[in-house]
Design a protein around this motif. Sequence first.
Motif: not given
Length: 286
Positions: A172, A206, A210, A215, A217, A269-270, A272
């Motif tokens: 991440t 992102s 992907a 990820r 953010n 986890s879902y 980004t």
Amino acid sequence: MLKHKPNGQPPQEQDRQPGRETEMVPQPEFEPRYPSAGRLAGKTALITGGDSGIGRAVSVLFAREGADVAIVYLEEDEDAEETKRLVEEEGGECLLIRGDIGSASFCADAVKQTVAQFGGLDVLVNNAAEQHVDEDVGDISEKQLARTFRTNVYGYFYMTQAALPHLTRSATIINTASVTAYRGQTVLVDYSATKGAVVSFTRSLSQQLAKEGIRVNAVAPGPIWTPLIPASFAADKVAEFGQHVPLGRAGQPNEVAPCHLFLACEDSSYMTGQVLHPNGGEMVGS
């Protein structure tokens, strides 16, 4: 429990950038507020600007959650050593790396040191930043403009470029943006512009990463009690800092760090390309 004083901070200012946490009254609140759940067990994180403010709170929280931490800082040795002590108290190993993220070669070396020390890299937190107050956009010098963008934008690019060869699926990247990217700030025009760039950088990167399972953010804090504040504003402005938001006070670093943790671990986890907004209640675009 938070120890904040709702009526603000005593008037104070510091005469150098970056500011020193050791000189702030009251001290910012960095302590994690909950026991560990092991969310980052076995992970390695590299955190720029990790010596103080939001970076310190993130470093200590990540250590509590099981991570080893490499902290990049400019020159605040006393703050950095204290953060290292705090990380180690939480059971994490801590590597201090002193230097300027505005240099691509330094960023490459910082990542190299981190990987050599810990055997890999799982989480990159681009957090270091600087800001300078100017009442008139015409007063922003070419040197200042270049310096602000070099730290706040180029540094994020350089560190990301250096880190990417070492990041694997489920790694991440978290970028610290700012509420100023969304609503601006009349005396921080160049800083606000850099934070807008950070938001766009986050969204674009992102999408690119992907397919690699990495990820990306961001977190866009509002008025947070960090060394940047007394190092940037006059004492009377510092005393009023944060009182304009709906919650009526400045936030504390340990009210922001959980956002970085959420984005660093599998809880998000879902997600980004997203931005979280710990800003005291200001309504801004997402």
